[in-house]
Design an enzyme around this catalytic site. Structure first.
Site, mmCIF file in Angstrom:
data_model
loop_
_atom_site.group_PDB
_atom_site.id
_atom_site.type_symbol
_atom_site.label_atom_id
_atom_site.label_comp_id
_atom_site.label_asym_id
_atom_site.label_seq_id
_atom_site.Cartn_x
_atom_site.Cartn_y
_atom_site.Cartn_z
ATOM 1 N N HIS A 96 -1.446 -0.898 -39.642
ATOM 2 C CA HIS A 96 -1.778 0.413 -38.149
ATOM 3 C C HIS A 96 -0.299 -0.309 -37.338
ATOM 4 O O HIS A 96 -0.738 -1.515 -37.555
ATOM 5 C CB HIS A 96 -3.293 0.270 -37.764
ATOM 6 C CG HIS A 96 -3.175 1.271 -36.458
ATOM 7 N ND1 HIS A 96 -3.045 0.885 -35.396
ATOM 8 C CD2 HIS A 96 -4.279 2.212 -36.716
ATOM 9 C CE1 HIS A 96 -2.837 1.909 -34.647
ATOM 10 N NE2 HIS A 96 -4.030 3.143 -35.695
ATOM 11 N N GLU A 144 2.109 8.362 -38.667
ATOM 12 C CA GLU A 144 1.590 8.506 -37.547
ATOM 13 C C GLU A 144 2.986 7.744 -36.452
ATOM 14 O O GLU A 144 3.094 6.446 -36.505
ATOM 15 C CB GLU A 144 0.335 6.963 -37.232
ATOM 16 C CG GLU A 144 -0.623 7.954 -38.208
ATOM 17 C CD GLU A 144 -2.325 6.692 -37.315
ATOM 18 O OE1 GLU A 144 -3.159 7.713 -36.574
ATOM 19 O OE2 GLU A 144 -2.433 5.135 -36.692
HETATM 20 O O1 LIG Z 1 -5.680 5.072 -35.627
HETATM 21 C C1 LIG Z 1 -5.599 6.228 -35.017
HETATM 22 C C2 LIG Z 1 -4.641 6.357 -34.582
HETATM 23 O O2 LIG Z 1 -3.347 5.503 -34.636
HETATM 24 C C3 LIG Z 1 -4.120 7.467 -33.688
HETATM 25 O O3 LIG Z 1 -4.593 7.735 -32.518
HETATM 26 P P1 LIG Z 1 -4.722 8.782 -31.367
HETATM 27 O O4 LIG Z 1 -5.741 9.944 -31.844
HETATM 28 O O5 LIG Z 1 -4.784 8.292 -29.859
HETATM 29 O O6 LIG Z 1 -3.450 9.126 -31.727
#
Ligand SMILES: O=C[C@H](O)COP(=O)(O)O
Length: 225
Positions: A96, A144
């Protein structure tokens, strides 16, 4: 239903204050209840300290937020895939953006996880990184852009191209790897757009964890599926 079926909604609880103490179980119950009511697979990644308790209590898929590249043995403080499996989780996030793994260890984490039959979701910041981690043949690659994580602008509207290009690149490596996207996803429209762009679902956190009423937020997220 403990299988991560598609479209997949994966809610990462992160280490937000909202999920301390009984907060993680309350949120897990809300996710379970919306999943049961709508038939949409909602999977959750609680804090590691709550993993075993939650995985043994709820009926939805529970994943670890990370694993370390270690087999069972003298590895003080490390989280082995084998331990994660043993406490009832069905899968794990790997690499992550907030818990990076050295490039040469991502493959090891995937291999050890596969060895104990954990579903693997490997995260990547961009198309190039997604293509590289796809070589390890995880079950999912989640793209992401770090700058959009935790914000109010969804990756689906801020940067739809990164999603389309990641889907193409990952499928080019191996057609059986599913792609998720994440960062700023908060609404059912965001989820729909993610699916239209070719993904198999979304990985999100703040839109649910920090929502005034997480159940309402979850119902909105799945309303177009
Ligand atoms: O693990 C989740 C992601 O990092 C997205 O986080 P978020 O929905 O707060 O932008």
């Amino acid at each position: 239903m403990k299988r991560i079926s598609k479209p997949a909604i994966v809610v990462n609880f992160k280490a937000y204050g909202e999920v301390e103490k009984e907060g993680a179980m309350e949120l897990a119950r809300a996710c379970e209840s919306v999943s049961e009511e709508t038939g949409i697979a909602i999977s959750i990644c609680p804090p590691t300290v709550d993993l075993s308790y939650i995985a043994r209590t709820v009926s939805i898929p529970v994943l670890s937020q990370n694993v370390d590249p270690r087999a069972p043995g003298s590895a003080t403080g490390w989280i082995t895939p084998s331990m994660v499996k043993g406490c009832g989780a069905v899968g794990t996030l790997i690499n992550h953006s907030e818990h990076k793994v050295a490039k040469n260890q991502i493959g090891e984490c995937v291999e050890l996880s596969k060895g104990v039959k954990l579903v693997t979701i490997v995260c990547a910041d961009n198309v190039q990184a997604a293509t590289q981690v796809a070589e390890f043949r995880p079950d999912f690659v989640a793209v992401e852009p770090p700058e959009l994580i935790g914000g109010n602008i969804s990756v689906t509207s801020a940067n739809p191209r990164i999603i389309e290009e990641t889907v193409d690149a990952v499928k080019g490596v191996n057609g059986s790897i599913a792609v998720l996207c994440g960062a700023g996803i908060k609404t059912g429209e965001d989820v729909l757009k993610a699916i239209e762009l070719g993904t198999s679902g979304v990985l999100l956190a703040s839109g649910v964890v920090k929502a005034k009423d997480p159940r309402v937020a979850l119902m909105d997220l799945v309303k177009h599926l």
